[in-house]
Design an enzyme around this catalytic site. Structure first.
Site, PDB file in Angstrom:
ATOM      1  N   HIS A  58       0.830  -1.056  -0.189  1.00 37.71           N
ATOM      2  CA  HIS A  58      -0.121   0.065  -0.224  1.00 37.71           C
ATOM      3  C   HIS A  58       1.097   1.365  -0.401  1.00 37.71           C
ATOM      4  O   HIS A  58       0.006   2.473   0.101  1.00 37.71           O
ATOM      5  CB  HIS A  58      -1.332  -0.068   1.008  1.00 37.71           C
ATOM      6  CG  HIS A  58      -0.381   0.226   2.624  1.00 37.71           C
ATOM      7  ND1 HIS A  58       0.523  -0.455   3.693  1.00 37.71           N
ATOM      8  CD2 HIS A  58      -0.417   1.438   3.520  1.00 37.71           C
ATOM      9  CE1 HIS A  58       1.410  -0.064   4.151  1.00 37.71           C
ATOM     10  NE2 HIS A  58       0.962   1.034   3.985  1.00 37.71           N
TER      11      HIS A  58
HETATM   12  C1  UD1 Z   1      -1.071   5.657   6.530  1.00 35.46           C
HETATM   13  C2  UD1 Z   1      -0.459   5.430   7.247  1.00 35.46           C
HETATM   14  C3  UD1 Z   1       0.510   4.796   6.952  1.00 35.46           C
HETATM   15  C4  UD1 Z   1       0.159   3.404   7.532  1.00 35.46           C
HETATM   16  C5  UD1 Z   1      -1.440   2.906   6.828  1.00 35.46           C
HETATM   17  C6  UD1 Z   1      -1.688   1.647   7.572  1.00 35.46           C
HETATM   18  C7  UD1 Z   1       0.059   8.345   7.368  1.00 35.46           C
HETATM   19  C8  UD1 Z   1       0.633   9.098   6.573  1.00 35.46           C
HETATM   20  N1  UD1 Z   1       0.327   6.875   6.191  1.00 35.46           N
HETATM   21  O1  UD1 Z   1      -1.036   5.556   4.791  1.00 35.46           O
HETATM   22  O2  UD1 Z   1       1.278   4.971   7.856  1.00 35.46           O
HETATM   23  O3  UD1 Z   1       0.880   1.961   6.519  1.00 35.46           O
HETATM   24  O4  UD1 Z   1      -2.454   4.119   6.708  1.00 35.46           O
HETATM   25  O5  UD1 Z   1      -3.155   0.916   7.055  1.00 35.46           O
HETATM   26  O6  UD1 Z   1      -0.489   8.300   7.597  1.00 35.46           O
HETATM   27  N2  UD1 Z   1      -8.947   4.946   2.493  1.00 35.46           N
HETATM   28  C9  UD1 Z   1     -10.364   3.975   2.120  1.00 35.46           C
HETATM   29  N3  UD1 Z   1     -10.683   4.325   3.521  1.00 35.46           N
HETATM   30  C10 UD1 Z   1     -10.765   3.908   4.561  1.00 35.46           C
HETATM   31  C11 UD1 Z   1      -9.246   5.007   4.613  1.00 35.46           C
HETATM   32  C12 UD1 Z   1      -8.525   5.572   3.347  1.00 35.46           C
HETATM   33  O7  UD1 Z   1     -10.671   4.411   1.398  1.00 35.46           O
HETATM   34  O8  UD1 Z   1     -11.098   3.746   5.779  1.00 35.46           O
HETATM   35  C13 UD1 Z   1      -8.569   5.498   1.347  1.00 35.46           C
HETATM   36  C14 UD1 Z   1      -7.748   7.456   0.765  1.00 35.46           C
HETATM   37  O9  UD1 Z   1      -9.070   8.168   0.581  1.00 35.46           O
HETATM   38  C15 UD1 Z   1      -6.585   6.762   0.078  1.00 35.46           C
HETATM   39  C16 UD1 Z   1      -5.693   6.109   0.573  1.00 35.46           C
HETATM   40  O10 UD1 Z   1      -7.107   5.446   0.990  1.00 35.46           O
HETATM   41  O11 UD1 Z   1      -7.369   7.016  -0.762  1.00 35.46           O
HETATM   42  C17 UD1 Z   1      -4.678   6.482   1.511  1.00 35.46           C
HETATM   43  O12 UD1 Z   1      -5.471   6.314   3.358  1.00 35.46           O
HETATM   44  P1  UD1 Z   1      -4.778   7.400   3.998  1.00 35.46           P
HETATM   45  O13 UD1 Z   1      -5.370   7.317   5.448  1.00 35.46           O
HETATM   46  O14 UD1 Z   1      -4.266   9.173   3.895  1.00 35.46           O
HETATM   47  O15 UD1 Z   1      -3.052   6.629   4.249  1.00 35.46           O
HETATM   48  P2  UD1 Z   1      -2.288   4.920   3.747  1.00 35.46           P
HETATM   49  O16 UD1 Z   1      -2.058   4.702   2.941  1.00 35.46           O
HETATM   50  O17 UD1 Z   1      -3.468   4.305   4.430  1.00 35.46           O
END
Ligand code: UD1
Length: 354
Positions: free
Chosen positions: A202
């Site tokens: 991811h």
């Molecule tokens: C975050 C953390 C990372 C951790 C990871 C675990 C930061 C910078 N990164 O990364 O350290 O390893 O979580 O999973 O904080 N999204 C969904 N549903 C959700 C949450 C997110 O669809 O419930 C999508 C968002 O719209 C986005 C992507 O996932 O497109 C990224 O989500 P985000 O929380 O920004 O960071 P992660 O990549 O999950």
């Protein structure tokens, strides 16, 4: 007050919440809303018996600035309302940094759980989050001696205590509860013990460009045994954006798993292939060989002991994923599974006016 928002933080919260209960400590739980999908959030609270959050900021997705800024603004009110003795922040996500910044500006004491981990890669948002949080915090709860050494090199040894790793606490308890059953992945696909590898990808470095993501997926599909990838929302969203099918060759795609199912699936796997931080260490603790698709790791002990290999996508990944198991070891760099009680003890000891 614990502030959490992303999946790995819910796992770390569970042993802390239970240790607070055992010690009779009042524990306020704040969920920033960074992860909101039920399979990334609610299911962890349910399966790990974590009390429902007292406050939910409902922040959700956005660019780093938008997401971190919204949490920072919302945290001010929450901290002033509850006036906690400690604001406990976890790991390295945007939720960690936002809570730390809010607390330090309001002059509330901050304790950072998982302090001192470093990848030394400043292009990772997590590296920036952990460095800034360590320097803002009053109490640095380091999981390992290596982490404490990093803090010492940054002039922070006076605020550092090595407490062990709370993820080890919850992992051992969960492993003991699921060890005798076949994993859900074995049942679903009809695999026998050790027939498959379990994958998660991811990180922005592996998902944000089409070329890199395609290369990782092609490598996973070329491994000489079945690989099941648990699709994080970022992976699913980026694959769609780049017009890529995830499944190919030996690679099958599966929804994310609840924590006990993940532990069972990693325990009975031949190997783990990942770019996650936590899963590398969980694989080691379960003695499942790990292949990490990153140039560095924060959990260097796993590599030094031969249970984790860092690779780029391509031939390197394919070869590493089918390497033989290393010799067994009983070395325990991550503690004995009782770190959370120590965390609570250290917090109580260091509370002003207690
Ligand atoms: C975050 C953390 C990372 C951790 C990871 C675990 C930061 C910078 N990164 O990364 O350290 O390893 O979580 O999973 O904080 N999204 C969904 N549903 C959700 C949450 C997110 O669809 O419930 C999508 C968002 O719209 C986005 C992507 O996932 O497109 C990224 O989500 P985000 O929380 O920004 O960071 P992660 O990549 O999950």
């Amino acid at each position: 007050m614990s502030v959490v928002g992303a999946r790995p933080q819910f796992v770390k919260l569970a042993p802390i919440a239970h240790a607070c209960e055992r010690a009779g400590v009042e524990h306020i739980i704040v969920h920033t809303g960074q992860h909101y999908d039920p399979m990334l959030s609610d299911v962890f609270f349910e399966e790990l018996n974590i009390p429902a959050p007292d406050e939910h900021l409902g922040v959700g997705s956005g660019s780093h600035g938008v997401q971190t800024g919204a949490m920072l603004a919302a945290m001010d009110d929450v901290i002033l309302k509850h006036e906690p003795d400690w604001v406990l922040v976890y790991g390295d996500t945007n939720s960690t940094l936002a809570a730390a910044l809010s607390a330090v500006k309001l002059h509330f004491p901050i304790a950072h759980l998982e302090a001192g981990l470093r990848s030394f890669n400043r292009e990772m948002p997590e590296e920036i989050n952990r460095v800034l949080t360590d320097h803002a915090a009053d109490l640095l709860l380091a999981p390992t001696e290596v982490a404490a050494q990093h803090l010492n090199e940054e002039g922070l040894s006076g605020r550092t205590v090595v407490v062990g790793d709370v993820m080890t606490d919850v992992l051992y308890q969960t492993r003991d509860a699921v060890a005798d059953k076949p994993s859900p992945i074995m049942e679903e696909y009809g695999f026998s013990e050790g027939e498959y590898s379990l994958a998660t990808i991811h990180r922005p470095q592996n998902t944000d460009t089409k070329d890199q993501l395609e290369s990782v997926l092609n490598s996973l599909g070329s491994v000489d045994h079945p690989v099941v990838i648990l699709a994080h929302p970022r992976l699913a969203a980026k694959a769609k954006e780049h017009g890529l099918e995830i499944a190919r060759g030996n690679l099958r795609v599966h929804a994310p798993l609840a924590y006990p199912d993940l532990v069972a699936s990693a325990l009975h796997a031949r190997g783990v292939i990942t770019d996650s931080g936590g899963l590398q260490k969980e694989a080691f603790l379960l003695r499942t060989p790990c292949t990490t698709v990153r140039p560095q790791t924060e959990w260097v002990e796993t590599v030094e002991m031969g249970w984790n290999v860092l690779v780029d996508s391509g031939e390197e990944l394919v070869r590493a994923a089918s390497r033989p198991r290393p010799d067994d070891t009983d070395v325990a760099p991550y503690g004995d599974g009782h770190a959370a009680d120590q965390v609570v003890e250290v917090l109580i000891k260091n509370t002003k006016n207690a």
